[in-house]
Enzyme design. Structure first.
Site, PDB file in Angstrom:
ATOM      1  N   TYR A  28      42.592  -5.423 -33.382  1.00  0.00           N
ATOM      2  CA  TYR A  28      41.696  -6.483 -33.831  1.00  0.00           C
ATOM      3  C   TYR A  28      42.493  -7.781 -33.867  1.00  0.00           C
ATOM      4  O   TYR A  28      43.605  -7.817 -34.387  1.00  0.00           O
ATOM      5  CB  TYR A  28      41.178  -6.161 -35.238  1.00  0.00           C
ATOM      6  N   GLU A  68      36.682 -14.093 -32.687  1.00  0.00           N
ATOM      7  CA  GLU A  68      37.093 -12.744 -33.088  1.00  0.00           C
ATOM      8  C   GLU A  68      36.995 -11.789 -31.915  1.00  0.00           C
ATOM      9  O   GLU A  68      35.986 -11.772 -31.219  1.00  0.00           O
ATOM     10  CB  GLU A  68      36.198 -12.256 -34.236  1.00  0.00           C
TER      11      GLU A  68
END
Ligand code: GDP
Ligand code: MN
Length: 380
Positions: free
Chosen positions: A101, A190
């Site tokens: 991530y 993101e």
């Protein structure tokens, strides 16, 4: 403004971040054609402005064109937390060895960009932050100093990424993502998951991208990415009229001057046991046209059963707002009860004007609490 995954990936691609090849499709036939053009297995991905699509059945692997068409039929029209799927992104399927991530967001408290990196990707970042906070590497970038490669190295080290080839690619990627974030005036970029393929290639498999609305004037190409169909019709109408409006699901329509006052009005309605139908900020004005526009937007919602006008006048004057309300009521017919609370500059004069005109559905109350109670009563 939130971008769809496919739009965010297009921006990633422009800044040199690796993404898979894909095509947009609006029908099952287009999904089939896209899969044919891409060749090999594909992934059919719902394009909606909300996350967690995988869990909601909005992301499906397909082994070829026939299967892609079938999966598209299943996903199109699906309701994912209030967002109906009208578009699909068909992308060459990836093999996944690892899911990381990586994000960069704007930390308002620190007034700096904040990077977050973890090898615990694929799940919601809030879960990682709550359950395994030590696995989440966080790093601020000072806007004056700008981004420096040593910062990315520190981030990678803290996240515990040990493979050298992987480190090198992520080092490069962090720099590119920072440029993408700054040059797009983004509030959030993101990548979850940031995958590593079995061959060791690092690639962005998803994108969540938010651009600062107030910077859109600098980016006509980004402004054009806005999809009016993604917003409720009331919000669309409001945007066209320049009214700041957010639809909620109660029955008391709210109108106030100043975002803070409107927020506390929503709280007040909840406090007295009611449910607000919307957030609506009149701004500093209060002239007749502004009031007409706002009332039109609020009353277009059939759920609204009463309306609460909450005005705290500083620069605005209550008598001006009262004239605005009276003129507005001449121009549009509103039968639903309207409760008005005036405080501040010329509140007395404002109330007198309303009393003189005395439209039968207009109720003046001296305080915010009493006004909220009255509005909730009248909505019942
Ligand atoms: P989200 O659920 O809205 O966050 O959508 P994502 O694009 O992140 O996809 C959710 C999950 O689907 C990912 O975490 C992957 O596990 C899986 N997924 C997405 N694309 C692919 C792909 O190309 N290949 C494989 N094997 N899995 C994928
Ligand atoms: Mn994701």
């Amino acid at each position: 403004m939130d971008l769809y995954e496919y739009q965010g990936k297009e921006l990633f691609r422009r800044f040199g971040i690796l993404v898979s090849e894909g095509r947009l499709a609006r029908t099952p036939a287009e999904a089939r054609a896209a899969a044919e053009a891409l060749g090999g297995p594909v992934v059919v991905k719902a394009q909606v402005l909300t996350g967690g699509r995988g869990k909601a059945g909005g992301i499906k692997l397909a082994d070829g064109p026939d299967d892609a068409e079938r999966k598209a039929e299943e996903i199109l029209g699906l309701d994912i937390r209030g967002h109906v799927v009208r578009k699909l992104w068909i992308e060459s399927a990836s093999e996944i060895a690892k899911e990381h991530y990586l994000s960069v967001t704007f930390d308002r408290g620190a007034k700096k960009a904040l990077f977050m990196l973890t090898t615990e990707g694929g799940v919601e970042i809030e879960e990682v932050a709550a359950e395994k906070p030590e696995a989440l590497a966080r790093l601020h970038v000072d806007p004056l100093e700008g981004f420096q490669p040593y910062q990315a190295r520190r981030l990678i080290y803290r996240a515990g990424i040990e493979d050298e080839a992987e480190q090198k690619q992520i080092l490069d990627l962090v720099g590119k993502l920072y440029r993408c974030f700054v040059e797009s005036d983004a509030m959030l970029c993101e990548i979850n998951p940031l995958i590593v393929t079995p061959e060791g290639e690092v690639r962005a498999l998803d994108s969540k991208f938010t651009v600062d609305d107030n910077a859109l004037y600098k980016h006509p190409d980004l402004a054009e990415m806005r999809d009016p169909e993604a917003y409720p019709p009331e919000e669309r109408a409001a945007r066209e009229k320049g009214v700041t409006y957010v639809k909620l699901d109660g029955d008391v329509g709210i109108l106030g001057n100043g975002a803070g006052l409107v927020m506390s009005t929503l709280d007040m309605i909840a406090l007295v046991g009611g449910r607000p139908a919307n957030f609506c900020d009149l701004g500093g004005g209060g002239d007749a046209q502004g009031v007409v526009d706002a009332l039109e937007v609020i009353t277009a919602d059939p759920q609204v059963r009463s309306i609460l006008f909450n005005i705290f006048a500083g620069i605005t004057r209550c008598d001006e707002v009262a004239r605005g309300i009276l003129q507005a009521l001449e121009r549009i017919r509103i039968e639903r009860p309207i409760v008005v609370r005036f405080d501040g500059t010329n509140a007395e004069e404002g109330r007198e004007l309303l009393e003189e005109a005395a439209p039968p559905n207009l109720h003046a109350e001296p305080t915010m609490l009493e006004a909220a109670r009255r509005a909730v009563e009248l909505a019942a």
